[in-house]
Design an enzyme around this catalytic site. Structure first.
Site, PDB file in Angstrom:
ATOM      1  N   CYS A 148       0.694  -1.271  -0.090  1.00 23.62           N
ATOM      2  CA  CYS A 148       0.114  -0.026  -0.071  1.00 23.62           C
ATOM      3  C   CYS A 148       0.939   1.198  -0.072  1.00 23.62           C
ATOM      4  O   CYS A 148       1.305   1.714  -1.066  1.00 23.62           O
ATOM      5  CB  CYS A 148      -1.117  -0.057   1.285  1.00 23.62           C
ATOM      6  SG  CYS A 148      -2.361   1.121   1.192  1.00 23.62           S
ATOM      7  N   HIS A 149       0.830   1.996   0.922  1.00 24.82           N
ATOM      8  CA  HIS A 149       1.878   3.325   1.123  1.00 24.82           C
ATOM      9  C   HIS A 149       3.201   2.933   1.807  1.00 24.82           C
ATOM     10  O   HIS A 149       4.066   3.855   1.890  1.00 24.82           O
ATOM     11  CB  HIS A 149       1.197   4.229   1.953  1.00 24.82           C
ATOM     12  CG  HIS A 149       0.058   4.814   1.287  1.00 24.82           C
ATOM     13  ND1 HIS A 149      -1.262   4.453   1.445  1.00 24.82           N
ATOM     14  CD2 HIS A 149      -0.214   5.953   0.623  1.00 24.82           C
ATOM     15  CE1 HIS A 149      -2.107   5.202   0.891  1.00 24.82           C
ATOM     16  NE2 HIS A 149      -1.537   6.158   0.095  1.00 24.82           N
ATOM     17  N   GLU A 156      -6.074   7.609  -4.150  1.00 26.42           N
ATOM     18  CA  GLU A 156      -6.008   8.736  -3.396  1.00 26.42           C
ATOM     19  C   GLU A 156      -7.267   9.802  -3.733  1.00 26.42           C
ATOM     20  O   GLU A 156      -8.001  10.394  -2.849  1.00 26.42           O
ATOM     21  CB  GLU A 156      -4.883   9.346  -3.766  1.00 26.42           C
ATOM     22  CG  GLU A 156      -3.568   8.664  -3.479  1.00 26.42           C
ATOM     23  CD  GLU A 156      -3.153   8.161  -1.956  1.00 26.42           C
ATOM     24  OE1 GLU A 156      -4.015   8.322  -0.987  1.00 26.42           O
ATOM     25  OE2 GLU A 156      -2.070   7.790  -1.744  1.00 26.42           O
TER      26      GLU A 156
END
Length: 234
Positions: free
Chosen positions: A134-135, A166
């Site tokens: 993910c991030h 996002e």
């Protein structure tokens, strides 16, 4: 032995003023997979502290089993979170796997997290597996291959949370206003080829040699499973 990296940032981020922090299942699911595969798993953040992103506790992302772990402060995972290591206190050479869990909070602290970055660089230099979901890939442009002096993702193919995701979460404006770097932009700037699934919340992973990345919360389990596979092929 595996190091599960946790973000230390816990501060306001969302349009309604909610904080971001650790995305709970993006650490729990990899922990479950890695321990089931026989790894001893240590949890560490840059500062030895953490906070949970409240959005990650939504029923959209949490199963009954996930809630059972979260609500049991004596569960093994919650005990480890409560006694989180500071990255700089650990022996970087003790690990064969580095796995970066996530939450939007990683966009704030991972790029400058020298302790976590050092562990990832050690794992890579010794032929281990580096993974992120993910991030979590926010850390990867800053993990340097000691043999080349470039990021370990230079010339590699990676994924991570998408720009479309996002926008769907209504946080792209906040990312830009705070001068944070979206995952796709950071990857491309570091010389990587960035790929994404058809839908921003589809389960999607990429394995490129000793580098394993996943796109989103739905990919946390599969990214860890692919990490185990990559390690077993070393």
């Amino acid at each position: 032995r595996a190091l599960l990296a946790i973000t230390s940032y816990h501060g306001a981020f969302y349009p309604n003023g909610d904080p971001t922090g650790l995305f709970f299942t993006e650490a729990l699911h990899p922990y479950n997979v890695l321990t089931a595969a026989g790894f001893q798993v240590d949890l560490a953040s840059e500062t030895g502290s953490y906070g949970i992103d409240p959005h990650s506790l939504d029923k959209m992302f949490m199963s009954d089993a996930d809630f059972a772990v979260y609500n049991d402060k004596n569960s093994e995972f919650m005990r480890k979170l409560a006694t989180l290591h500071r990255a700089s206190d650990l022996d970087a050479d003790a690990y064969g796997v580095f796995f970066a869990s996530a939450g939007h909070a990683t966009l704030f602290d991972y790029p400058k997290a020298a302790g976590l970055i050092g562990i990832a660089e050690s794992v890579w230099a010794r032929g281990g597996v580096v993974a992120a979901v993910c991030h979590g890939p926010a850390i990867l442009p800053h993990v340097i291959d000691r043999a080349t002096g470039k990021s370990i993702i230079d010339g590699k193919t990676v994924t991570g949370f998408t720009d479309a995701g996002e926008v769907e979460l209504n946080v792209m404006d906040a990312i830009k206003e705070l001068d944070l770097v979206p995952i796709s932009s950071g990857a491309k700037a570091a010389g990587a080829t960035y790929k994404e699934p058809a839908g921003p919340f589809d389960d999607y992973t990429i394995t490129d040699g000793r580098l394993v990345t996943g796109t989103n919360p739905a990919s946390a389990h599969s990214t860890a499973a692919k990490t185990v596979e990559a390690f077993e092929q070393l």
